[in-house]
Write a protein that holds these residues in place. Structure first.
Motif, short mmCIF file in Angstrom:
data_model
loop_
_atom_site.label_atom_id
_atom_site.label_comp_id
_atom_site.label_asym_id
_atom_site.label_seq_id
_atom_site.Cartn_x
_atom_site.Cartn_y
_atom_site.Cartn_z
N GLN A 41 0.82 -1.21 0.00
CA GLN A 41 0.00 0.00 0.00
C GLN A 41 0.85 1.27 0.00
O GLN A 41 0.34 2.35 -0.20
CB GLN A 41 -0.83 0.04 1.30
CG GLN A 41 -2.17 -0.62 1.22
CD GLN A 41 -2.74 -0.72 2.62
OE1 GLN A 41 -2.45 -1.68 3.34
NE2 GLN A 41 -3.53 0.26 3.01
N SER A 42 2.14 1.10 0.29
CA SER A 42 2.95 2.29 0.56
C SER A 42 4.11 2.45 -0.41
O SER A 42 4.77 1.48 -0.78
CB SER A 42 3.52 2.20 1.98
OG SER A 42 2.47 2.02 2.89
N LEU A 43 4.35 3.69 -0.77
CA LEU A 43 5.41 3.99 -1.72
C LEU A 43 6.38 4.99 -1.11
O LEU A 43 5.99 5.84 -0.31
CB LEU A 43 4.82 4.65 -2.98
CG LEU A 43 3.73 3.90 -3.72
CD1 LEU A 43 3.14 4.80 -4.79
CD2 LEU A 43 4.30 2.64 -4.34
N VAL A 44 7.65 4.89 -1.53
CA VAL A 44 8.57 5.97 -1.24
C VAL A 44 8.88 6.63 -2.58
O VAL A 44 9.19 5.96 -3.56
CB VAL A 44 9.84 5.48 -0.50
CG1 VAL A 44 10.52 4.31 -1.19
CG2 VAL A 44 10.84 6.60 -0.33
N VAL A 45 8.69 7.92 -2.63
CA VAL A 45 8.84 8.66 -3.88
C VAL A 45 10.14 9.45 -3.82
O VAL A 45 10.25 10.44 -3.09
CB VAL A 45 7.65 9.63 -4.09
CG1 VAL A 45 7.70 10.25 -5.48
CG2 VAL A 45 6.33 8.91 -3.87
N ALA A 46 11.14 8.98 -4.58
CA ALA A 46 12.42 9.68 -4.58
C ALA A 46 12.35 10.89 -5.49
O ALA A 46 11.66 10.86 -6.52
CB ALA A 46 13.53 8.73 -5.04
N ASN A 47 13.03 11.94 -5.11
CA ASN A 47 13.06 13.23 -5.81
C ASN A 47 11.85 14.10 -5.53
O ASN A 47 11.73 15.18 -6.10
CB ASN A 47 13.22 13.09 -7.33
CG ASN A 47 14.64 12.72 -7.69
OD1 ASN A 47 15.52 12.80 -6.84
ND2 ASN A 47 14.85 12.30 -8.91
N ALA A 48 10.94 13.63 -4.72
CA ALA A 48 9.77 14.45 -4.41
C ALA A 48 9.73 14.71 -2.91
O ALA A 48 8.84 14.27 -2.21
CB ALA A 48 8.50 13.77 -4.86
#
Ligand SMILES: C[S@@+](CC[C@H](N)C(=O)[O-])C[C@H]1O[C@@H](n2cnc3c(N)ncnc32)[C@H](O)[C@@H]1O
Ligand SMILES: [Zn+2]
Length: 684
Positions: A54-61
């Protein structure tokens, strides 16, 4: 990598050439996505997983690279219900948790490798997405305001604000132009007295003609009436800050101005940083039309300044209007674009020398400091000098007596050492008399300590030990299976030095290796239980059983004659400034270190703990530090000389927070053990 099959958003090609192009693009995205994964793991300890969650890590944001909460939210909400959006301060990534895995997958497919334009910067960046098991970020406990500081919200109306701003004519005179040059284009204007930036003082004999603008006098009347200030100021500095401009951290010269300094924020809000001499900083939001009142400790001891930057990290829910400290609630942080802010700072010119109690930072009292009574260190050099005098020299002098009080090892430390596998290589940093070096004969244990006399005692017991400083241990990186550091790190006198010691400990460990750290706790009463250290107070003087790892036998029932010095506590809240229940250090009333009364609770995190040396164990030629006894007093004539050891006692959460700030370790366990805060770290 499972992730590659999920990049579907780019499958738009039709001809074989298009297909080739898409293929190449996909490969590039995958490469970068995997790189993001590694960076997150290595630098942040964030573990990405290859299956959908369910969970994401968004790099560059992240807030650290100019993405605002508002913009990121708009991007991610397109794919489903966003349950959580965590944006850690100054980090180039964020976490998003969706209501379902399907939604998270949809977002992953659409956003991985997607180029977005950062609203306020106009630059494009590419997002790289990875799944994580769960979003987690430990919020720092809310910090409190520096003592003596208040922020009064909406102290004037928008109409008054307009009139005050209009009362300043920036085009007027040449002086302004000159001042502008020296202040790198920050616009500044003085009333009442000219402020000289070279001497950081005013020429008290040369009042400026004209006085304050009328509206300012009205405002000051209001402040007096409402009790924000006690004395009417006679000097005003108006500063205009454009976004990107700041003001270096400083304390207003004591000899130039009286206690209360007040500053109005007009035109826009700003975040101001306050810093205690121990390194602890507090970021404070000053909303538009609010009044900052600095008095007492916050005026005399803490520096204040504005970091030059175009954006402030602020709490999103209040959109820049929340007064007080910015907490690191990462579920609620965003960026706030700075606008032109004008400050009206009112001060009262001082007519006689300052006789404040913060003599270590008082220019009026330079050179008058009470001889021999150590103060809170204000620089790296002072810190190392303080430790030299009030830690190293003391241990050297008391080594024999100290060692004679150190027999019983602590059960949980013994357990840690017994749990290590046979043949493990273990370093004891700050090993003292080697109490733990012989606990588990199956280990290869080596000790080190700053005190030569204590290391010699280890040698007499046939233990391996050598002299070195815990800040720089001559052992190869990654060569230890485990380390212990028991009751050592509390002897370092700044937050930076304490952290550096933990970092050094971690350096020695191999990946997977563990370190056990004990430090003395501010809270000597925890969960309604008095620590043995406190309980010992009423025990008979002759009791020989050692209790606290670091509250030696010599301290038992030793009461300092001068309990009054306890009141001059210095509040030192650290890296994380934990406001644990028991951790209620009194505000700083003096930068001199208070002398602790043995077997009582602590009133200050930084203090001197007396050691009453038994004369029969005193080394020949040792010179005791008897400064706390008035000359000629009964005590000063006693045979038993007193040494003062410097301690920084840790508040709940403080040691853990320091450890968590290191990328290379994970906190495996953290607990309270008889008046000590303890952690077990694992090297990543
Ligand atoms: C309270 S004793 C604890 C000794 C031992 N770990 C124990 O549990 O019995 C603190 C020890 O830390 C050592 N120490 C203090 N500062 C140090 C430093 N900068 N580097 C190495 N050792 C230090 C002292 O010499 C002393 O032996
Ligand atoms: Zn002063």
């Amino acid at each position: 990598m499972a992730a590659s099959s999920q990049i579907t958003s780019m499958e738009v090609g039709k001809t074989s050439q298009d297909h080739l192009k898409v293929h190449k693009m996909k490969k590039k995205v995958l490469r970068k996505q995997v790189r993001a994964q590694h960076t997150l793991m290595r630098h942040e300890g964030i573990e990405c997983v290859s299956h959908a969650t369910q969970s994401l890590v968004v790099a560059n944001a992240g807030l650290g690279n100019g993405m605002s909460r508002h913009q990121l939210f708009r991007i991610v909400e397109e794919y489903g219900l966003v349950e959580t959006l965590l944006m850690p301060p100054n980090k180039p990534y964020s976490f998003v948790k969706y209501g379902t895995t399907e939604e998270a997958k949809k977002a992953f497919d659409a956003l991985n490798g997607k180029e977005v334009t950062r609203e306020d910067f106009g630059q494009n960046i590419v997002l790289y997405i990875n799944f994580v098991e769960k979003v987690f970020w430990k919020n720092v406990v809310p910090t409190s305001l520096p003592p003596g500081l208040t922020v009064v919200e909406k102290v004037i109306s928008p109409e008054e604000e307009r009139r005050m701003l209009e009362s300043i004519d920036w085009t007027e005179d040449e002086d302004t132009q000159n001042a502008q040059k020296t202040l790198k284009h920050r616009r500044v204007k003085h009333f009442g007295y000219e402020f000289c930036y070279n001497s950081n003082n005013v020429d008290k004999d040369k009042p400026l003609p004209g006085g304050f603008p009328g509206i300012c006098n009205l405002f000051l009347e209001k402040c007096l009436k409402r009790g924000y200030i006690k004395h009417k100021p006679d000097q005003l500095t108006v500063n205009q800050y454009e976004p990107g401009q700041g003001i270096p951290p400083h304390i207003d010269t004591h000899s130039a101005f009286e206690d209360e300094i007040i500053s109005l924020s007009l035109g826009a809000e700003i975040v101001m940083d306050f810093k205690h001499p121990d390194g602890h900083t507090v970021a404070i939001m000053l909303p538009r039309r609010s009044l900052l009142v600095m008095a007492g400790e916050s005026r005399y001891l803490w520096t204040h300044g504005i970091t030059p930057r175009k954006y402030d990290v602020i709490q999103a829910s209040e959109l820049g209007q929340k007064v007080g400290t910015i907490t690191a609630d990462v579920g609620d942080l965003t960026l706030n674009r700075r606008e032109t802010r004008t400050s009206f700072t009112f001060r009262k010119v001082r007519r006689s020398p300052c006789n404040c109690i913060y003599s270590s930072v008082c220019d009026s009292q330079k050179g008058q400091q009470r001889q021999g009574q150590p103060s809170f260190p204000l620089s790296e050099m002072e810190a190392s000098k303080l430790e030299q005098e009030h830690v190293h020299r003391v241990y050297e002098e008391i080594a024999a007596h100290f060692s004679s009080t150190r027999h019983s090892p602590w059960p949980q430390i013994v357990e840690f050492l017994r749990s290590l596998p046979k043949g493990a290589i273990v370093a004891d940093i700050g090993c003292g008399n080697g109490k733990y070096l012989g606990i588990n004969k199956d280990l290869y244990m080596i000790g080190c300590d700053r005190s030569k006399n204590l290391v010699d005692i280890c040698g007499e017991k046939d233990f391996q030990a050598f002299v070195c400083d815990a800040l720089s241990v001559p052992i190869r990186s990654g060569s230890c299976d485990a380390c212990i550091s028991i009751a050592v790190i509390h002897h370092f006198s700044t937050a930076e030095r304490r952290l550096a010691t933990i970092r050094e400990l971690a350096r020695l460990l191999r990946p997977g290796g563990t370190a056990l750290i004990y430090v003395w706790a501010m809270e000597q009463e925890y969960k309604k239980q008095k620590s043995k250290y406190l309980k010992e107070k009423n025990d008979s003087k002759g009791k020989e059983e050692e209790i606290n790892t670091d509250t030696a036998r010599g301290l038992l029932s030793d009461q300092m004659p001068d309990g009054s010095s306890q009141d001059s506590a210095s509040s030192d809240q650290l890296l994380n400034d934990s406001k644990g229940k028991g951790c209620d250090a009194k505000p700083v009333a003096d930068s001199r270190l208070p002398v602790h009364t043995n077997r009582t609770s602590f009133h200050s995190q930084d203090l001197l703990v007396p050691w009453h040396l038994k004369s029969d164990t005193k080394k020949k030629g040792a010179s005791a530090d008897i400064l706390s006894f008035p000359a000629g007093s009964k005590e000063s004539q006693e045979l038993s000389p007193v040494f003062h050891r410097y301690y920084h006692v840790f508040c709940e959460g403080e040691l853990e927070a320091a450890c968590r700030s290191l990328d290379c370790v994970r906190v495996q366990k953290s607990y309270y053990d008889q008046g000590n805060w303890c952690v077990v770290l694992e090297k990543l």
